[in-house]
Design an enzyme around this catalytic site. Structure first.
Site, PDB file in Angstrom:
ATOM      1  N   TYR A  37       0.816  -1.214   0.000  1.00  0.00           N
ATOM      2  CA  TYR A  37       0.000   0.000   0.000  1.00  0.00           C
ATOM      3  C   TYR A  37       0.855   1.271   0.000  1.00  0.00           C
ATOM      4  O   TYR A  37       0.346   2.362  -0.185  1.00  0.00           O
ATOM      5  CB  TYR A  37      -0.956   0.035   1.211  1.00  0.00           C
ATOM      6  CG  TYR A  37      -1.811  -1.198   1.393  1.00  0.00           C
ATOM      7  CD1 TYR A  37      -2.094  -2.047   0.320  1.00  0.00           C
ATOM      8  CD2 TYR A  37      -2.333  -1.525   2.639  1.00  0.00           C
ATOM      9  CE1 TYR A  37      -2.866  -3.179   0.489  1.00  0.00           C
ATOM     10  CE2 TYR A  37      -3.120  -2.656   2.817  1.00  0.00           C
ATOM     11  CZ  TYR A  37      -3.369  -3.489   1.740  1.00  0.00           C
ATOM     12  OH  TYR A  37      -4.134  -4.611   1.922  1.00  0.00           O
ATOM     13  N   ARG A  76     -18.790   7.319   8.332  1.00  0.00           N
ATOM     14  CA  ARG A  76     -18.777   5.870   8.099  1.00  0.00           C
ATOM     15  C   ARG A  76     -17.868   5.154   9.100  1.00  0.00           C
ATOM     16  O   ARG A  76     -18.143   4.031   9.493  1.00  0.00           O
ATOM     17  CB  ARG A  76     -18.336   5.563   6.672  1.00  0.00           C
ATOM     18  CG  ARG A  76     -19.445   5.834   5.711  1.00  0.00           C
ATOM     19  CD  ARG A  76     -19.279   5.143   4.397  1.00  0.00           C
ATOM     20  NE  ARG A  76     -20.259   5.685   3.497  1.00  0.00           N
ATOM     21  CZ  ARG A  76     -20.012   6.153   2.285  1.00  0.00           C
ATOM     22  NH1 ARG A  76     -18.797   6.107   1.799  1.00  0.00           N
ATOM     23  NH2 ARG A  76     -20.980   6.647   1.562  1.00  0.00           N
TER      24      ARG A  76
HETATM   25  N1  NAP Z   1      -5.137  -9.045   2.098  1.00  0.00           N
HETATM   26  C1  NAP Z   1      -5.538  -8.574   0.947  1.00  0.00           C
HETATM   27  O1  NAP Z   1      -5.178  -9.076  -0.125  1.00  0.00           O
HETATM   28  C2  NAP Z   1      -6.476  -7.405   0.927  1.00  0.00           C
HETATM   29  C3  NAP Z   1      -7.199  -7.118  -0.233  1.00  0.00           C
HETATM   30  C4  NAP Z   1      -8.092  -6.039  -0.198  1.00  0.00           C
HETATM   31  C5  NAP Z   1      -8.226  -5.269   0.948  1.00  0.00           C
HETATM   32  N2  NAP Z   1      -7.481  -5.566   2.050  1.00  0.00           N
HETATM   33  C6  NAP Z   1      -7.578  -4.740   3.278  1.00  0.00           C
HETATM   34  O2  NAP Z   1      -8.938  -4.576   3.612  1.00  0.00           O
HETATM   35  C7  NAP Z   1      -9.230  -3.168   3.739  1.00  0.00           C
HETATM   36  C8  NAP Z   1     -10.688  -2.915   3.462  1.00  0.00           C
HETATM   37  O3  NAP Z   1     -10.988  -3.352   2.154  1.00  0.00           O
HETATM   38  P1  NAP Z   1     -12.291  -2.943   1.400  1.00  0.00           P
HETATM   39  O4  NAP Z   1     -12.169  -1.561   0.878  1.00  0.00           O
HETATM   40  O5  NAP Z   1     -12.533  -4.017   0.446  1.00  0.00           O
HETATM   41  O6  NAP Z   1     -13.414  -2.940   2.564  1.00  0.00           O
HETATM   42  P2  NAP Z   1     -14.989  -2.884   2.470  1.00  0.00           P
HETATM   43  O7  NAP Z   1     -15.442  -2.807   3.879  1.00  0.00           O
HETATM   44  O8  NAP Z   1     -15.549  -3.950   1.590  1.00  0.00           O
HETATM   45  O9  NAP Z   1     -15.298  -1.538   1.705  1.00  0.00           O
HETATM   46  C9  NAP Z   1     -14.952  -0.297   2.223  1.00  0.00           C
HETATM   47  C10 NAP Z   1     -15.335   0.693   1.153  1.00  0.00           C
HETATM   48  O10 NAP Z   1     -16.762   0.750   1.083  1.00  0.00           O
HETATM   49  C11 NAP Z   1     -17.151   2.078   0.841  1.00  0.00           C
HETATM   50  N3  NAP Z   1     -18.465   2.306   1.432  1.00  0.00           N
HETATM   51  C12 NAP Z   1     -18.851   2.065   2.700  1.00  0.00           C
HETATM   52  N4  NAP Z   1     -20.125   2.438   2.888  1.00  0.00           N
HETATM   53  C13 NAP Z   1     -20.542   2.931   1.694  1.00  0.00           C
HETATM   54  C14 NAP Z   1     -21.764   3.484   1.236  1.00  0.00           C
HETATM   55  N5  NAP Z   1     -22.823   3.618   2.049  1.00  0.00           N
HETATM   56  N6  NAP Z   1     -21.848   3.881  -0.058  1.00  0.00           N
HETATM   57  C15 NAP Z   1     -20.804   3.759  -0.889  1.00  0.00           C
HETATM   58  N7  NAP Z   1     -19.595   3.249  -0.513  1.00  0.00           N
HETATM   59  C16 NAP Z   1     -19.486   2.843   0.760  1.00  0.00           C
HETATM   60  C17 NAP Z   1     -16.086   2.935   1.548  1.00  0.00           C
HETATM   61  O11 NAP Z   1     -15.964   4.129   0.788  1.00  0.00           O
HETATM   62  P3  NAP Z   1     -15.809   5.579   1.475  1.00  0.00           P
HETATM   63  O12 NAP Z   1     -14.362   5.867   1.555  1.00  0.00           O
HETATM   64  O13 NAP Z   1     -16.529   6.470   0.505  1.00  0.00           O
HETATM   65  O14 NAP Z   1     -16.473   5.514   2.823  1.00  0.00           O
HETATM   66  C18 NAP Z   1     -14.823   2.091   1.449  1.00  0.00           C
HETATM   67  O15 NAP Z   1     -14.023   2.482   0.357  1.00  0.00           O
HETATM   68  C19 NAP Z   1      -8.240  -2.510   2.801  1.00  0.00           C
HETATM   69  O16 NAP Z   1      -8.061  -1.139   3.080  1.00  0.00           O
HETATM   70  C20 NAP Z   1      -7.004  -3.342   3.087  1.00  0.00           C
HETATM   71  O17 NAP Z   1      -6.407  -2.905   4.296  1.00  0.00           O
HETATM   72  C21 NAP Z   1      -6.635  -6.632   2.069  1.00  0.00           C
END
Ligand code: NAP
Length: 306
Positions: free
Chosen positions: A54, A251
């Protein structure tokens, strides 16, 4: 703002907060990620999920320092990227610690098995060294399928504490073999991409059901409940650590506040899993590699390094 966070006990005896703030996805392209991370700390997050990929470990370190929160009150996790020639998981961790400004991480993860094909046992031996020397309190993996776990377990002194995977109802069926393996060996499942069905693929079979459950919980609670909270609760009721993220303070509060909503019934839990089984969809490339989700796998924002 202090919100009690539920902890899960992992197989080496340490405890892990069941909700984490991720520094990937939404934050990878954010120039002002330090303010966002400071905001997450101020809004009650204590568990942070970082990664060398990242390219913002130093920003997390600066946010932790600026927050003034004692190190012992935080749980910091990082993962290493594909190793360069001459680099090991231990030298990679030393570089991460320097960027984070920390003496140890609470959890150190192998980011993806596809980065170390044919070398997983060798990599795990060095992970064990990191734990023995106290550079990482706990060690684990990410994006590992059963065959990857079996490979490292053959010679392991320490089991992985955690396997961080893409978990949501559209992945639930195909994750069952690895989840059964976790249960057998006391490995905690940690999730990312948990909100994908709602915001990365709206309009799917899950949406009307989540709305019905949300409305029931809201009526019982007497204050707003969101769809995200319903899916987060579904994960937490399965004893899964939820790694999420946001760029918005509202959020962040909403996520942490999930601890305060009533539980889903056993019937609702099953209904979510049945509706999820109607669509098989992955949103992250490492999932596609490890779980053979195939052509239906969709990438998020064209970025596979998350
Ligand atoms: N190990 C791996 O390979 C791997 C892969 C992927 C991710 N990760 C980790 O997991 C973390 C979280 O991943 P994720 O982004 O997939 O998590 P997620 O919980 O599925 O999604 C979070 C996203 O949802 C959006 N969101 C939440 N409420 C919303 C709403 N009401 N309307 C529209 N959008 C909304 C947020 O945007 P806003 O910013 O607009 O709130 C945020 O970008 C990453 O940051 C990383 O640290 C690890």
């Amino acid at each position: 703002m202090t919100i009690p966070t539920f902890h899960l006990r992992v197989n080496d005896g340490t405890k892990i907060p069941n909700i984490a703030f991720g520094t990937g996805t939404a934050l990878v392209h954010q120039e002002d990620a330090q303010k966002i991370l400071e905001c997450a700390i101020a809004n009650g997050f204590t568990h942070f999920d970082a990664a060398q990929r990242y390219k913002n470990e130093a920003v997390l370190g600066a946010a932790i320092k600026a927050s003034g929160v004692p190190r012992s009150s935080l749980f910091v996790s990082t993962k290493f990227a594909p190793l360069q020639v001459g680099q090991t998981a231990k030298t990679a961790l030393s570089a991460s610690l320097e960027k984070l400004g920390l003496e140890y991480v609470d959890l150190y993860l192998v980011h993806a098995p596809s980065d170390h094909v044919g070398r997983l046992k060798e990599v795990w031996k060095v992970m064990e060294e990191c734990k023995r020397e106290g550079l990482a309190k706990s060690i684990g993996v990410s994006n590992f399928g059963v065959e990857h776990l079996q490979e490292i377990l053959e010679d392991a002194e320490f089991l992985p504490c955690v396997n961080q995977l893409e978990v949501h109802p559209y992945m639930w069926d195909c994750l069952q073999p690895v989840m059964a393996f976790h249960k057998e060996h006391g490995i905690i499942t940690s999730s990312f991409g948990g909100l994908s069905p709602l915001f990365r693929a709206p309009g799917g079979p899950l949406d009307p059901l989540i709305e019905r459950i949300r409305a029931r919980l809201e009526a019982t609670r007497g204050k707003p409940v969101t769809s995200s909270q319903v899916l987060t609760k579904w994960l937490q009721q399965h004893d899964i650590v939820v790694v999420t993220t946001s760029t918005k303070a509202d959020r962040m509060r909403e996520y942490v506040d999930t601890g305060d909503i009533l539980e889903l019934t056993a019937e609702e839990m099953e209904e979510i899993e049945s509706a999820g089984a109607e669509r098989h969809q992955a949103f992250f490339k490492p999932t596609k590699y490890s779980f053979n989700v195939g052509a239906s796998a969709t990438q998020v924002r064209g970025n596979s390094q998350l």
